[in-house]
Design a protein around this motif. Structure first.
Motif, PDB file in Angstrom:
ATOM      1  N   ASN A  37      -8.943 -23.641 -23.094  1.00 28.01           N
ATOM      2  CA  ASN A  37      -9.423 -24.462 -24.201  1.00 28.01           C
ATOM      3  C   ASN A  37     -10.950 -24.456 -24.344  1.00 28.01           C
ATOM      4  O   ASN A  37     -11.542 -25.450 -24.730  1.00 28.01           O
ATOM      5  N   VAL A  38     -11.590 -23.347 -24.001  1.00 28.02           N
ATOM      6  CA  VAL A  38     -13.022 -23.158 -24.247  1.00 28.02           C
ATOM      7  C   VAL A  38     -13.143 -22.367 -25.543  1.00 28.02           C
ATOM      8  O   VAL A  38     -12.437 -21.378 -25.739  1.00 28.02           O
ATOM      9  N   GLU A  39     -14.029 -22.811 -26.432  1.00 27.77           N
ATOM     10  CA  GLU A  39     -14.212 -22.106 -27.698  1.00 27.77           C
ATOM     11  C   GLU A  39     -15.639 -21.600 -27.824  1.00 27.77           C
ATOM     12  O   GLU A  39     -16.593 -22.360 -27.671  1.00 27.77           O
ATOM     13  N   MET A  41     -17.730 -20.090 -30.681  1.00 25.64           N
ATOM     14  CA  MET A  41     -17.446 -20.196 -32.112  1.00 25.64           C
ATOM     15  C   MET A  41     -18.472 -19.496 -33.006  1.00 25.64           C
ATOM     16  O   MET A  41     -19.582 -19.241 -32.620  1.00 25.64           O
ATOM     17  N   ARG A  60     -17.358 -26.376 -26.112  1.00 24.24           N
ATOM     18  CA  ARG A  60     -17.511 -25.752 -27.429  1.00 24.24           C
ATOM     19  C   ARG A  60     -18.931 -25.222 -27.514  1.00 24.24           C
ATOM     20  O   ARG A  60     -19.894 -25.996 -27.441  1.00 24.24           O
ATOM     21  N   CYS A  62     -21.378 -22.908 -29.912  1.00 24.55           N
ATOM     22  CA  CYS A  62     -21.381 -22.413 -31.281  1.00 24.55           C
ATOM     23  C   CYS A  62     -22.763 -21.921 -31.698  1.00 24.55           C
ATOM     24  O   CYS A  62     -23.709 -22.713 -31.770  1.00 24.55           O
ATOM     25  N   HIS A  81     -15.794 -30.591 -21.850  1.00 23.53           N
ATOM     26  CA  HIS A  81     -15.994 -31.142 -23.195  1.00 23.53           C
ATOM     27  C   HIS A  81     -17.468 -31.224 -23.609  1.00 23.53           C
ATOM     28  O   HIS A  81     -17.885 -32.185 -24.239  1.00 23.53           O
ATOM     29  N   PHE A  83     -20.641 -29.885 -25.904  1.00 26.63           N
ATOM     30  CA  PHE A  83     -20.869 -29.307 -27.222  1.00 26.63           C
ATOM     31  C   PHE A  83     -22.272 -28.723 -27.237  1.00 26.63           C
ATOM     32  O   PHE A  83     -23.250 -29.463 -27.065  1.00 26.63           O
TER      33      PHE A  83
END
Length: 181
Positions: A37-39, A41, A60, A62, A81, A83
């Motif tokens: 569940n690592v994105e 992006m 996440r 990005c 978790h 960001f």
């Protein structure tokens, strides 16, 4: 080797996730731990991850546009978790510890009252975290901030200005609360 890295097991799932991401990124070092569940992006080709980095579940990362760059130094741990959103650039040094629920964002919106906020341009400035820094849980680091080598940011802090090397900062907004000895 850190206590965390001693317990990581590079099984099939781990190797498969790294293999899938390697083609998408500008660089993916050896023995990078990419949890479930690592994105990575939007523009993953603008993300560079060095050797032995740990990306824990729910992270996440990005690169928000084709000019934004993100780099993560060797042996850095990105906690659960987190960001990390770059419109200009975010550079995280080697051997950093970034605890769960940390938010790094190098941009914000204009707030002129004669125009809708969502129609105003972003204001950006890169973030840099030097080698060996520790960012505790629930910290927000805002645009243009540099965190010095070996600095510590206390839990639940909002950092909106530069933090010198080996200092301990905390609060909202963060201010110096001590020095490492």
């Amino acid at each position: 080797m850190s206590q965390l890295r001693q317990h990581l097991k590079y099984g099939f799932g781990q190797k498969w996730r790294a293999f899938r991401q390697k083609r998408r990124l500008s660089h993916l070092g050896s023995r990078v731990w990419i949890d479930k569940n690592v994105e990575l992006m939007r523009y993953p080709i603008n993300i560079r991850i060095e050797d032995e980095v740990v990306l824990k579940e729910g992270a996440r990362i990005c690169a928000c546009n084709d000019r934004a760059k993100i780099s993560i130094g060797a042996r850095t741990t990105i906690g659960y978790h987190n960001f990390i959103f770059a419109s200009a650039g975010i550079e995280i040094g080697s051997d950093c510890l970034i605890a769960p629920f940390v938010y790094l964002v190098d941009s914000d919106h204009g707030i002129q009252k004669d125009q809708l906020i969502n129609q105003q341009p972003n204001q950006t400035a890169p973030i840099k975290i030097a080698n060996g820094a520790w960012i505790a849980s629930n910290v927000t680091i805002l645009k243009g901030v540099e965190i010095g080598e070996g600095a510590v940011i206390a839990a639940n802090s909002v950092v909106n200005r530069n933090v010198p090397a080996f200092e301990i900062w905390g609060g909202s907004p963060a201010k110096k609360i001590g020095e490492r000895e």
